[in-house]
Write an enzyme that holds these catalytic residues in place. Structure first.
Site, PDB file in Angstrom:
ATOM      1  N   LYS A 204     -21.879  17.795  63.500  1.00  0.00           N
ATOM      2  CA  LYS A 204     -21.474  18.621  62.358  1.00  0.00           C
ATOM      3  C   LYS A 204     -20.986  17.751  61.203  1.00  0.00           C
ATOM      4  CE  LYS A 204     -21.457  22.875  64.780  1.00  0.00           C
ATOM      5  NZ  LYS A 204     -20.796  23.971  65.463  1.00  0.00           N
ATOM      6  N   ARG A 244     -20.908  21.642  73.728  1.00  0.00           N
ATOM      7  CA  ARG A 244     -22.306  21.904  73.355  1.00  0.00           C
ATOM      8  C   ARG A 244     -22.784  20.747  72.492  1.00  0.00           C
ATOM      9  NH1 ARG A 244     -24.963  23.908  69.035  1.00  0.00           N
ATOM     10  NH2 ARG A 244     -26.694  25.339  69.372  1.00  0.00           N
TER      11      ARG A 244
HETATM   12  N1  PMM Z   1     -22.981  25.685  66.650  1.00  0.00           N
HETATM   13  C1  PMM Z   1     -24.248  25.860  66.267  1.00  0.00           C
HETATM   14  C2  PMM Z   1     -25.075  26.775  66.923  1.00  0.00           C
HETATM   15  N2  PMM Z   1     -24.616  27.494  67.975  1.00  0.00           N
HETATM   16  N3  PMM Z   1     -22.868  28.031  69.442  1.00  0.00           N
HETATM   17  C3  PMM Z   1     -21.603  27.886  69.827  1.00  0.00           C
HETATM   18  N4  PMM Z   1     -21.126  28.608  70.868  1.00  0.00           N
HETATM   19  N5  PMM Z   1     -20.762  27.021  69.214  1.00  0.00           N
HETATM   20  C4  PMM Z   1     -21.147  26.262  68.157  1.00  0.00           C
HETATM   21  O1  PMM Z   1     -20.321  25.507  67.622  1.00  0.00           O
HETATM   22  C5  PMM Z   1     -22.501  26.411  67.699  1.00  0.00           C
HETATM   23  C6  PMM Z   1     -23.338  27.325  68.382  1.00  0.00           C
HETATM   24  C7  PMM Z   1     -24.726  25.024  65.119  1.00  0.00           C
HETATM   25  O2  PMM Z   1     -26.037  24.835  65.044  1.00  0.00           O
HETATM   26  P1  PMM Z   1     -26.932  23.639  65.727  1.00  0.00           P
HETATM   27  O3  PMM Z   1     -27.538  24.210  66.960  1.00  0.00           O
HETATM   28  O4  PMM Z   1     -27.913  23.391  64.665  1.00  0.00           O
HETATM   29  O5  PMM Z   1     -26.036  22.513  66.041  1.00  0.00           O
END
Ligand code: PMM
Length: 265
Positions: A204, A244
């Site tokens: 991020k 994640r």
């Molecule tokens: N961040 C993204 C997508 N899904 N789901 C959860 N639970 N927590 C997160 O911080 C989160 C998410 C951001 O998008 P990316 O897949 O492009 O990194």
């Protein structure tokens, strides 16, 4: 939790695994590298991203969920749509990860309640377009906690079991860099709420700004994996249920270090 983005436009890896075969192969790679759960998503939440239609989202995620679940992976579906969650659960997904915590689609609560599936409730203040204008807090930790607890109350009132809910502070979603750092520093206050906590800091922007002079562009997403490993290790040491991440080996290495230190005490 390893990320499998089946999108043309995710901020850190958009387009790399857009074809189902490539996404499935990437999922296998993440499993071989040590991921316990694969998070399959078909909608980019990047600020300014266009939402795909439901049909397009289904077309992206279903074959990937189905193939990975059939091959024995624990699959989570990253979606804000009840219809996509229901179809993915039918196709073998074990849990639902909703960045809106059930706010974006009124039908989501019923789908997860009926399936009895674990549900990741992320802190969310609205769709990506314009979300940073909602990054206004007096006490970010207190407000994220209260807004997450309000979701827990609303979801359990709709029949979702309390012990199925995983909470996520939603790093980068309606958060400025300073908010993200405060949430990391005071993560213990969210961990004390009695629910498992998922932490998603991977690649991020706030990590990309570290060590970069004010006014310069942040480091590229692919150059943020060491920082991701460090924040994920911090979260894991405090007791997060999951992290994640896009790049599994670096974070897993950090986890091994945390464990080795813990065991040497
Ligand atoms: N961040 C993204 C997508 N899904 N789901 C959860 N639970 N927590 C997160 O911080 C989160 C998410 C951001 O998008 P990316 O897949 O492009 O990194």
């Amino acid at each position: 939790m390893g990320v499998v983005n089946v999108t043309p436009d995710s901020f850190s890896d958009g387009g790399q695994w857009f074809e189902p075969e490539a996404a499935v192969a990437h999922g296998h790679e993440l499993l071989a590298q040590g991921a316990d759960v694969l998070d399959v998503g078909g909608e980019s939440t990047r600020p300014g991203a266009q939402r795909p239609s439901v049909e397009e989202e289904l077309r992206r995620v279903l074959p990937v969920v189905q193939a990975l679940a059939r091959d024995g992976a624990v699959v989570s579906v990253d979606t804000m749509r009840a219809q996509v969650a229901a179809a993915a659960l039918e196709a073998g997904a074990a849990l639902v990860n909703d960045v809106s915590g059930g706010l974006a689609d009124d039908g989501m609560a019923a789908v997860v309640a009926d399936a009895g599936a674990p549900f990741v409730v992320m802190h969310w203040r609205g769709h990506s377009a314009g979300m940073q204008s909602r990054a206004v807090y007096g006490d970010v930790v207190g407000e994220v906690r209260d807004e997450l607890l309000a979701r827990v109350e609303a979801l359990t009132a709709r029949g979702v079991r309390d012990d199925r809910l995983v909470l996520d502070p939603g790093f980068g979603f309606a958060k400025l860099a300073s908010h993200n750092w405060t949430l990391l520093a005071r993560l213990d206050e969210l961990l004390g709420l009695g629910h498992p906590v998922l932490v998603g800091t991977s690649r991020k922007t706030f990590l990309g700004r570290l060590g970069v002079p004010e006014g310069d562009p942040p480091r590229e997403p692919l150059d943020r994996d060491v920082a991701t490993a460090a924040t994920s290790m911090h979260a894991a040491r405090l007791g997060a249920w999951g992290v994640r991440v896009h790049h599994v080996p670096s974070t897993l290495d950090a986890m091994r270090i945390a464990r080795a230190i813990e065991e040497a005490r």
